[in-house]
Design an enzyme around this catalytic site. Sequence first.
Site, PDB file in Angstrom:
ATOM      1  N   ARG A 234     -38.611 -25.249 -19.912  1.00  0.00           N
ATOM      2  CA  ARG A 234     -37.859 -24.269 -19.120  1.00  0.00           C
ATOM      3  C   ARG A 234     -38.824 -23.194 -18.647  1.00  0.00           C
ATOM      4  O   ARG A 234     -39.672 -22.723 -19.432  1.00  0.00           O
ATOM      5  CB  ARG A 234     -36.757 -23.624 -19.959  1.00  0.00           C
ATOM      6  CG  ARG A 234     -35.719 -24.579 -20.457  1.00  0.00           C
ATOM      7  CD  ARG A 234     -34.852 -25.127 -19.370  1.00  0.00           C
ATOM      8  NE  ARG A 234     -33.790 -24.220 -18.990  1.00  0.00           N
ATOM      9  CZ  ARG A 234     -32.889 -24.476 -18.069  1.00  0.00           C
ATOM     10  NH1 ARG A 234     -32.927 -25.615 -17.414  1.00  0.00           N
ATOM     11  NH2 ARG A 234     -31.955 -23.603 -17.791  1.00  0.00           N
ATOM     12  N   ASP A 258     -43.648 -28.055 -14.717  1.00  0.00           N
ATOM     13  CA  ASP A 258     -42.574 -28.735 -13.976  1.00  0.00           C
ATOM     14  C   ASP A 258     -41.396 -27.784 -13.790  1.00  0.00           C
ATOM     15  O   ASP A 258     -40.414 -28.139 -13.149  1.00  0.00           O
ATOM     16  CB  ASP A 258     -42.131 -29.979 -14.764  1.00  0.00           C
ATOM     17  CG  ASP A 258     -41.081 -30.801 -14.025  1.00  0.00           C
ATOM     18  OD1 ASP A 258     -41.340 -31.164 -12.855  1.00  0.00           O
ATOM     19  OD2 ASP A 258     -40.002 -31.060 -14.601  1.00  0.00           O
ATOM     20  N   GLU A 263     -37.184 -20.646 -10.528  1.00  0.00           N
ATOM     21  CA  GLU A 263     -37.097 -21.879  -9.751  1.00  0.00           C
ATOM     22  C   GLU A 263     -35.775 -22.058  -9.003  1.00  0.00           C
ATOM     23  O   GLU A 263     -35.716 -22.807  -8.025  1.00  0.00           O
ATOM     24  CB  GLU A 263     -37.348 -23.096 -10.641  1.00  0.00           C
ATOM     25  CG  GLU A 263     -36.243 -23.370 -11.653  1.00  0.00           C
ATOM     26  CD  GLU A 263     -36.510 -24.628 -12.484  1.00  0.00           C
ATOM     27  OE1 GLU A 263     -37.622 -24.772 -13.006  1.00  0.00           O
ATOM     28  OE2 GLU A 263     -35.584 -25.453 -12.608  1.00  0.00           O
TER      29      GLU A 263
HETATM   30  P1  NAD Z   1     -34.379 -31.344 -28.655  1.00  0.00           P
HETATM   31  O1  NAD Z   1     -33.202 -30.484 -28.970  1.00  0.00           O
HETATM   32  O2  NAD Z   1     -34.363 -32.777 -29.081  1.00  0.00           O
HETATM   33  O3  NAD Z   1     -35.706 -30.670 -29.275  1.00  0.00           O
HETATM   34  C1  NAD Z   1     -35.962 -29.311 -29.184  1.00  0.00           C
HETATM   35  C2  NAD Z   1     -36.782 -28.932 -30.410  1.00  0.00           C
HETATM   36  O4  NAD Z   1     -37.148 -27.554 -30.274  1.00  0.00           O
HETATM   37  C3  NAD Z   1     -36.014 -29.074 -31.722  1.00  0.00           C
HETATM   38  O5  NAD Z   1     -36.784 -29.800 -32.665  1.00  0.00           O
HETATM   39  C4  NAD Z   1     -35.796 -27.636 -32.166  1.00  0.00           C
HETATM   40  O6  NAD Z   1     -35.772 -27.468 -33.579  1.00  0.00           O
HETATM   41  C5  NAD Z   1     -37.004 -26.961 -31.546  1.00  0.00           C
HETATM   42  N1  NAD Z   1     -36.863 -25.512 -31.469  1.00  0.00           N
HETATM   43  C6  NAD Z   1     -35.744 -24.771 -31.303  1.00  0.00           C
HETATM   44  N2  NAD Z   1     -36.036 -23.459 -31.318  1.00  0.00           N
HETATM   45  C7  NAD Z   1     -37.383 -23.378 -31.486  1.00  0.00           C
HETATM   46  C8  NAD Z   1     -38.279 -22.294 -31.610  1.00  0.00           C
HETATM   47  N3  NAD Z   1     -37.851 -21.015 -31.585  1.00  0.00           N
HETATM   48  N4  NAD Z   1     -39.593 -22.573 -31.772  1.00  0.00           N
HETATM   49  C9  NAD Z   1     -40.034 -23.857 -31.845  1.00  0.00           C
HETATM   50  N5  NAD Z   1     -39.219 -24.920 -31.748  1.00  0.00           N
HETATM   51  C10 NAD Z   1     -37.919 -24.687 -31.579  1.00  0.00           C
HETATM   52  O7  NAD Z   1     -34.613 -31.211 -27.093  1.00  0.00           O
HETATM   53  P2  NAD Z   1     -35.380 -32.244 -26.141  1.00  0.00           P
HETATM   54  O8  NAD Z   1     -34.415 -33.259 -25.639  1.00  0.00           O
HETATM   55  O9  NAD Z   1     -36.635 -32.684 -26.809  1.00  0.00           O
HETATM   56  O10 NAD Z   1     -35.708 -31.277 -24.912  1.00  0.00           O
HETATM   57  C11 NAD Z   1     -36.718 -30.273 -25.010  1.00  0.00           C
HETATM   58  C12 NAD Z   1     -36.638 -29.390 -23.795  1.00  0.00           C
HETATM   59  O11 NAD Z   1     -37.001 -30.147 -22.621  1.00  0.00           O
HETATM   60  C13 NAD Z   1     -35.226 -28.905 -23.472  1.00  0.00           C
HETATM   61  O12 NAD Z   1     -34.948 -27.753 -24.156  1.00  0.00           O
HETATM   62  C14 NAD Z   1     -35.268 -28.688 -21.979  1.00  0.00           C
HETATM   63  O13 NAD Z   1     -35.540 -27.319 -21.760  1.00  0.00           O
HETATM   64  C15 NAD Z   1     -36.398 -29.546 -21.487  1.00  0.00           C
HETATM   65  N6  NAD Z   1     -36.003 -30.605 -20.530  1.00  0.00           N
HETATM   66  C16 NAD Z   1     -36.644 -30.598 -19.335  1.00  0.00           C
HETATM   67  C17 NAD Z   1     -36.352 -31.588 -18.403  1.00  0.00           C
HETATM   68  C18 NAD Z   1     -37.086 -31.647 -17.080  1.00  0.00           C
HETATM   69  O14 NAD Z   1     -36.692 -32.402 -16.189  1.00  0.00           O
HETATM   70  N7  NAD Z   1     -38.160 -30.900 -16.895  1.00  0.00           N
HETATM   71  C19 NAD Z   1     -35.385 -32.555 -18.688  1.00  0.00           C
HETATM   72  C20 NAD Z   1     -34.740 -32.516 -19.949  1.00  0.00           C
HETATM   73  C21 NAD Z   1     -35.065 -31.528 -20.859  1.00  0.00           C
END
Ligand code: NAD
Length: 343
Positions: A234, A258, A263
């Site tokens: 994000r 990305d 954005e």
């Molecule tokens: P997920 O929920 O499986 O994993 C997120 C991880 O972050 C978890 O293990 C959680 O414990 C950890 N976390 C939470 N708070 C934290 C903190 N303060 N410090 C460190 N770690 C922390 O999510 P995911 O499916 O792996 O997605 C990750 C991120 O990717 C999403 O949050 C989203 O913002 C992003 N995303 C981007 C796109 C894109 O097209 N660019 C698409 C999907 C998701």
Amino acid sequence: MRIAVYSARSYDRTYLTQANERHGHDLEFLDARLAPNTAKLAEGFDAVCPFVNDIADAATIEKLAAVGVKLLTLRSAGFNHIDLDAAVANHLTVARVPAYSPYAVAEHTVGMMLSVERRIHRAYNRVRDGNFSLDGLLGFDLRNKRVGIIGTGRIGQIVARIMRGFGCSMRAYDIRQNDDVRDLGVRYVDLDTLFAECDVITLHCPLTPETHHIINAESLAKMKDGVMIVNTSRGPLIDTQAAIDALKTGKIGNLAIDVYEEEADLFFEDLSDQVITDDVFARLLTFPNVLITAHQAFFTQEALANIAETTLGNATVFERGGRSGNELTPEEVRAPDGAADPA
Ligand code: NAD
């Protein structure tokens, strides 16, 4: 059920139409973005399907409810564009697609790492221009470099697995540690250690008050000179102005993003005929060691097929009076267990 699909792009039409062969809903594709002034287009529809840049604030939701809409079936994991309190107050159910393809985002992340550090984005243009010089294209081996992963959930874990294949050593930081990630040879450390030790830092945590601007002037000062930062999570995880300052001094050697803090005013639109008025973004575009893609990490055939299936599946379950488990309630979203991940 009758579903109005807002902000419908060609790929939305293709994948939702294909998935609908199994669901049999009556889909109407609208070019318009959902907003207070376009909500009335949903008159006569049971459900509305918005995209992440659509606006479903309280005013929009009241108008949707007034014209008879009962369900918002989001074709995204993200829901920070939806006023869930207003949805509850207006008896609208909101359902999302919690996961569609972590591989899509993880593979794009690694693609960006390779592109930016080997300057593939510059080489592509040079060769087309008949410039076959190698000056300015010098990269480094990823093998034996130390990669720091912040957030080892679905996506971060896959990135770890891929980077292990490159022969990198890995550090991670997460508020919840995962034994499967440890089994990949990843060592969990505190954030300051990760900042200090890593050559590449890649962000895969959600945007929360704790992670907002996790990359800022202070954290950058703790990093190695020439560090590579990658953000496919994000935009607001990075303080963009601090990143620009660090690019100018060479503290950041490579930046691949990305997502971008502001954005919403830029991405997903063709603005090639217009002047970019965001000076911070325009400055980012001037660096040879910055690679930007416009929130396309999720954009694979597999992810779009999964998104379409879940979006319409959520509507099918709702129509039958059931629950898919993908419904969002304000209570769940505010729960401290991370259900609020606004992907
Ligand atoms: P997920 O929920 O499986 O994993 C997120 C991880 O972050 C978890 O293990 C959680 O414990 C950890 N976390 C939470 N708070 C934290 C903190 N303060 N410090 C460190 N770690 C922390 O999510 P995911 O499916 O792996 O997605 C990750 C991120 O990717 C999403 O949050 C989203 O913002 C992003 N995303 C981007 C796109 C894109 O097209 N660019 C698409 C999907 C998701």
